[in-house]
Design an enzyme around this catalytic site. Structure first.
Site, PDB file in Angstrom:
ATOM      1  N   PRO A  40       3.712  18.907 -16.621  1.00 42.82           N
ATOM      2  CA  PRO A  40       4.367  19.431 -17.815  1.00 42.82           C
ATOM      3  C   PRO A  40       4.901  18.362 -18.772  1.00 42.82           C
ATOM      4  O   PRO A  40       5.376  17.315 -18.327  1.00 42.82           O
ATOM      5  CB  PRO A  40       5.525  20.265 -17.254  1.00 42.82           C
ATOM      6  CG  PRO A  40       5.689  19.826 -15.844  1.00 42.82           C
ATOM      7  CD  PRO A  40       4.337  19.376 -15.387  1.00 42.82           C
ATOM      8  N   ASN A  41       4.785  18.661 -20.033  1.00 39.27           N
ATOM      9  CA  ASN A  41       5.299  17.846 -21.153  1.00 39.27           C
ATOM     10  C   ASN A  41       4.498  16.576 -21.420  1.00 39.27           C
ATOM     11  O   ASN A  41       4.753  15.876 -22.394  1.00 39.27           O
ATOM     12  CB  ASN A  41       6.789  17.499 -20.964  1.00 39.27           C
ATOM     13  CG  ASN A  41       7.654  18.733 -20.925  1.00 39.27           C
ATOM     14  OD1 ASN A  41       7.589  19.536 -21.840  1.00 39.27           O
ATOM     15  ND2 ASN A  41       8.424  18.911 -19.871  1.00 39.27           N
ATOM     16  N   ARG A  83       7.167  11.840 -27.533  1.00 38.17           N
ATOM     17  CA  ARG A  83       8.227  12.218 -26.587  1.00 38.17           C
ATOM     18  C   ARG A  83       8.864  10.958 -26.007  1.00 38.17           C
ATOM     19  O   ARG A  83       8.184  10.166 -25.368  1.00 38.17           O
ATOM     20  CB  ARG A  83       7.565  13.008 -25.454  1.00 38.17           C
ATOM     21  CG  ARG A  83       8.445  13.276 -24.280  1.00 38.17           C
ATOM     22  CD  ARG A  83       7.637  13.801 -23.095  1.00 38.17           C
ATOM     23  NE  ARG A  83       8.557  14.033 -21.999  1.00 38.17           N
ATOM     24  CZ  ARG A  83       8.214  13.980 -20.732  1.00 38.17           C
ATOM     25  NH1 ARG A  83       6.964  13.722 -20.382  1.00 38.17           N
ATOM     26  NH2 ARG A  83       9.106  14.182 -19.801  1.00 38.17           N
ATOM     27  N   TYR A  91       8.248   6.341 -22.522  1.00 39.65           N
ATOM     28  CA  TYR A  91       6.852   6.677 -22.200  1.00 39.65           C
ATOM     29  C   TYR A  91       5.810   5.995 -23.079  1.00 39.65           C
ATOM     30  O   TYR A  91       4.618   6.108 -22.814  1.00 39.65           O
ATOM     31  CB  TYR A  91       6.666   8.200 -22.254  1.00 39.65           C
ATOM     32  CG  TYR A  91       7.536   8.931 -21.250  1.00 39.65           C
ATOM     33  CD1 TYR A  91       7.410   8.676 -19.889  1.00 39.65           C
ATOM     34  CD2 TYR A  91       8.499   9.858 -21.664  1.00 39.65           C
ATOM     35  CE1 TYR A  91       8.214   9.328 -18.960  1.00 39.65           C
ATOM     36  CE2 TYR A  91       9.307  10.513 -20.743  1.00 39.65           C
ATOM     37  CZ  TYR A  91       9.157  10.241 -19.394  1.00 39.65           C
ATOM     38  OH  TYR A  91       9.953  10.879 -18.480  1.00 39.65           O
ATOM     39  N   ASN A 115      -0.322  12.882 -12.029  1.00 36.32           N
ATOM     40  CA  ASN A 115       1.026  12.627 -12.529  1.00 36.32           C
ATOM     41  C   ASN A 115       1.698  14.002 -12.607  1.00 36.32           C
ATOM     42  O   ASN A 115       1.501  14.726 -13.588  1.00 36.32           O
ATOM     43  CB  ASN A 115       0.988  11.959 -13.906  1.00 36.32           C
ATOM     44  CG  ASN A 115       2.392  11.664 -14.424  1.00 36.32           C
ATOM     45  OD1 ASN A 115       3.382  12.123 -13.847  1.00 36.32           O
ATOM     46  ND2 ASN A 115       2.481  10.922 -15.505  1.00 36.32           N
ATOM     47  N   ALA A 174       7.696  16.274 -14.174  1.00 33.38           N
ATOM     48  CA  ALA A 174       8.986  16.699 -13.595  1.00 33.38           C
ATOM     49  C   ALA A 174       8.820  17.431 -12.260  1.00 33.38           C
ATOM     50  O   ALA A 174       9.747  17.444 -11.444  1.00 33.38           O
ATOM     51  CB  ALA A 174       9.736  17.568 -14.591  1.00 33.38           C
ATOM     52  N   HIS A 192       9.753  15.890  -8.714  1.00 31.16           N
ATOM     53  CA  HIS A 192      11.087  15.867  -8.101  1.00 31.16           C
ATOM     54  C   HIS A 192      11.519  17.213  -7.537  1.00 31.16           C
ATOM     55  O   HIS A 192      12.614  17.332  -7.018  1.00 31.16           O
ATOM     56  CB  HIS A 192      12.098  15.390  -9.157  1.00 31.16           C
ATOM     57  CG  HIS A 192      11.576  14.252  -9.984  1.00 31.16           C
ATOM     58  ND1 HIS A 192      11.321  13.014  -9.439  1.00 31.16           N
ATOM     59  CD2 HIS A 192      11.186  14.175 -11.289  1.00 31.16           C
ATOM     60  CE1 HIS A 192      10.837  12.215 -10.391  1.00 31.16           C
ATOM     61  NE2 HIS A 192      10.749  12.896 -11.521  1.00 31.16           N
ATOM     62  N   GLU A 202      -0.593   9.273  -6.545  1.00 33.53           N
ATOM     63  CA  GLU A 202       0.362   9.757  -7.553  1.00 33.53           C
ATOM     64  C   GLU A 202       0.665   8.612  -8.516  1.00 33.53           C
ATOM     65  O   GLU A 202       0.821   7.463  -8.082  1.00 33.53           O
ATOM     66  CB  GLU A 202       1.651  10.217  -6.859  1.00 33.53           C
ATOM     67  CG  GLU A 202       2.716  10.695  -7.841  1.00 33.53           C
ATOM     68  CD  GLU A 202       3.887  11.346  -7.126  1.00 33.53           C
ATOM     69  OE1 GLU A 202       3.663  12.205  -6.247  1.00 33.53           O
ATOM     70  OE2 GLU A 202       5.040  10.996  -7.461  1.00 33.53           O
ATOM     71  N   HIS A 218       2.930   7.442 -12.254  1.00 29.64           N
ATOM     72  CA  HIS A 218       3.926   7.735 -13.300  1.00 29.64           C
ATOM     73  C   HIS A 218       3.888   6.617 -14.326  1.00 29.64           C
ATOM     74  O   HIS A 218       3.715   5.447 -13.965  1.00 29.64           O
ATOM     75  CB  HIS A 218       5.340   7.819 -12.712  1.00 29.64           C
ATOM     76  CG  HIS A 218       5.467   8.920 -11.717  1.00 29.64           C
ATOM     77  ND1 HIS A 218       5.613  10.232 -12.082  1.00 29.64           N
ATOM     78  CD2 HIS A 218       5.425   8.899 -10.362  1.00 29.64           C
ATOM     79  CE1 HIS A 218       5.668  10.980 -10.988  1.00 29.64           C
ATOM     80  NE2 HIS A 218       5.545  10.198  -9.931  1.00 29.64           N
ATOM     81  N   LEU A 219       4.102   6.985 -15.576  1.00 27.05           N
ATOM     82  CA  LEU A 219       4.209   5.977 -16.630  1.00 27.05           C
ATOM     83  C   LEU A 219       5.453   5.119 -16.409  1.00 27.05           C
ATOM     84  O   LEU A 219       5.410   3.894 -16.465  1.00 27.05           O
ATOM     85  CB  LEU A 219       4.313   6.666 -17.996  1.00 27.05           C
ATOM     86  CG  LEU A 219       3.093   7.482 -18.427  1.00 27.05           C
ATOM     87  CD1 LEU A 219       3.518   8.741 -19.150  1.00 27.05           C
ATOM     88  CD2 LEU A 219       2.167   6.644 -19.273  1.00 27.05           C
ATOM     89  N   SER A 220       6.575   5.786 -16.155  1.00 32.98           N
ATOM     90  CA  SER A 220       7.849   5.071 -16.014  1.00 32.98           C
ATOM     91  C   SER A 220       8.104   4.722 -14.552  1.00 32.98           C
ATOM     92  O   SER A 220       7.493   5.293 -13.642  1.00 32.98           O
ATOM     93  CB  SER A 220       8.986   5.962 -16.545  1.00 32.98           C
ATOM     94  OG  SER A 220       9.088   7.145 -15.769  1.00 32.98           O
ATOM     95  N   ARG A 274      15.432   4.899 -12.832  1.00 31.84           N
ATOM     96  CA  ARG A 274      15.963   5.876 -13.799  1.00 31.84           C
ATOM     97  C   ARG A 274      17.094   6.715 -13.181  1.00 31.84           C
ATOM     98  O   ARG A 274      17.783   6.253 -12.283  1.00 31.84           O
ATOM     99  CB  ARG A 274      14.797   6.738 -14.315  1.00 31.84           C
ATOM    100  CG  ARG A 274      13.733   5.876 -15.029  1.00 31.84           C
ATOM    101  CD  ARG A 274      12.633   6.708 -15.630  1.00 31.84           C
ATOM    102  NE  ARG A 274      13.160   7.639 -16.639  1.00 31.84           N
ATOM    103  CZ  ARG A 274      12.461   8.656 -17.136  1.00 31.84           C
ATOM    104  NH1 ARG A 274      11.212   8.872 -16.719  1.00 31.84           N
ATOM    105  NH2 ARG A 274      12.998   9.456 -18.040  1.00 31.84           N
ATOM    106  N   ARG A 276      15.564  11.461 -10.439  1.00 34.64           N
ATOM    107  CA  ARG A 276      14.145  11.080 -10.508  1.00 34.64           C
ATOM    108  C   ARG A 276      13.748  10.133  -9.377  1.00 34.64           C
ATOM    109  O   ARG A 276      12.587   9.788  -9.215  1.00 34.64           O
ATOM    110  CB  ARG A 276      13.829  10.399 -11.841  1.00 34.64           C
ATOM    111  CG  ARG A 276      13.898  11.331 -13.019  1.00 34.64           C
ATOM    112  CD  ARG A 276      13.411  10.631 -14.277  1.00 34.64           C
ATOM    113  NE  ARG A 276      14.017  11.248 -15.421  1.00 34.64           N
ATOM    114  CZ  ARG A 276      13.534  12.339 -16.034  1.00 34.64           C
ATOM    115  NH1 ARG A 276      12.432  12.908 -15.632  1.00 34.64           N
ATOM    116  NH2 ARG A 276      14.169  12.854 -17.079  1.00 34.64           N
TER     117      ARG A 276
HETATM  118  C1  DQA Z   1       6.938  10.944 -15.386  1.00 34.34           C
HETATM  119  C2  DQA Z   1       8.324  10.766 -14.761  1.00 34.34           C
HETATM  120  C3  DQA Z   1       8.999  12.109 -14.506  1.00 34.34           C
HETATM  121  O1  DQA Z   1      10.288  11.906 -13.959  1.00 34.34           O
HETATM  122  C4  DQA Z   1       9.148  12.868 -15.818  1.00 34.34           C
HETATM  123  O2  DQA Z   1       9.687  14.155 -15.571  1.00 34.34           O
HETATM  124  C5  DQA Z   1       7.884  12.956 -16.596  1.00 34.34           C
HETATM  125  C6  DQA Z   1       7.018  11.782 -16.655  1.00 34.34           C
HETATM  126  C7  DQA Z   1       6.280   9.597 -15.765  1.00 34.34           C
HETATM  127  O3  DQA Z   1       5.065   9.580 -15.915  1.00 34.34           O
HETATM  128  O4  DQA Z   1       6.968   8.580 -15.907  1.00 34.34           O
HETATM  129  O5  DQA Z   1       7.619  13.950 -17.252  1.00 34.34           O
HETATM  130  O6  DQA Z   1       6.103  11.588 -14.447  1.00 34.34           O
END
Ligand code: DQA
Length: 145
Positions: free
Chosen positions: A10-11, A18, A23, A74, A77, A80, A98, A100-102, A107, A111
């Protein structure tokens, strides 16, 4: 040619506009194009999807065993919170990573726990859009080494 599924949660459709400081500026379309370029060099074919809904992510994960040689996810959210996604990942015997960008460990406390990573072979995070490229490199190694 081996086939890899890349799933975005999502997102992530909002990347580029965003929380750019966290990101980055690349859109999901930019990331998809870079993934396609990189994977073709490694002779991997990729299918790339984004879903905002948990059920759609699970439906796609359930296609892996029959249709793909590996999975990069990825879960955004859902990382978590989703035991349902964890269970669907655990049901897959193919290589799975798995990303993640961040750096989720640098953080907010909420997270710092990845539930979904308990169902994958490895986790790559904190390299921005390059996390996807490193994910492709890692899945290639899992498939061929
Ligand atoms: C994320 C990290 C997650 O905590 C966050 O909810 C995201 C992006 C990342 O790619 O860094 O939506 O998955």
């Amino acid at each position: 040619m081996k086939k890899i599924l890349i799933i975005n949660g999502p997102n992530l459709n909002l990347l580029g506009k965003r929380e750019e400081l966290i990101y980055g500026k690349a859109t999901l379309e930019d990331i998809k194009n870079n993934c396609e370029k990189y994977s073709s060099k490694l002779k991997l074919k990729i299918d790339f999807f984004q879903f905002n809904n948990e059920g759609e992510i699970i439906d796609k994960i359930q296609e892996v065993e029959k249709k793909y040689d590996g999975l990069i996810i990825n879960p955004a959210a859902y990382t978590h919170s989703s035991i349902a996604i964890l269970d669907s990942l655990r049901a897959i015997k193919k290589p799975k990573i798995e990303i993640h960008l961040s750096n989720i460990y640098s953080r907010e406390d909420y997270r710092k726990k990845s539930i979904t990573s308990e169902g994958v072979d490895g986790l790559i995070c904190g390299f921005g859009e390059n996390s996807y490229i490193l994910g492709i490199e890692a899945i290639h190694k899992l498939i061929y080494n």
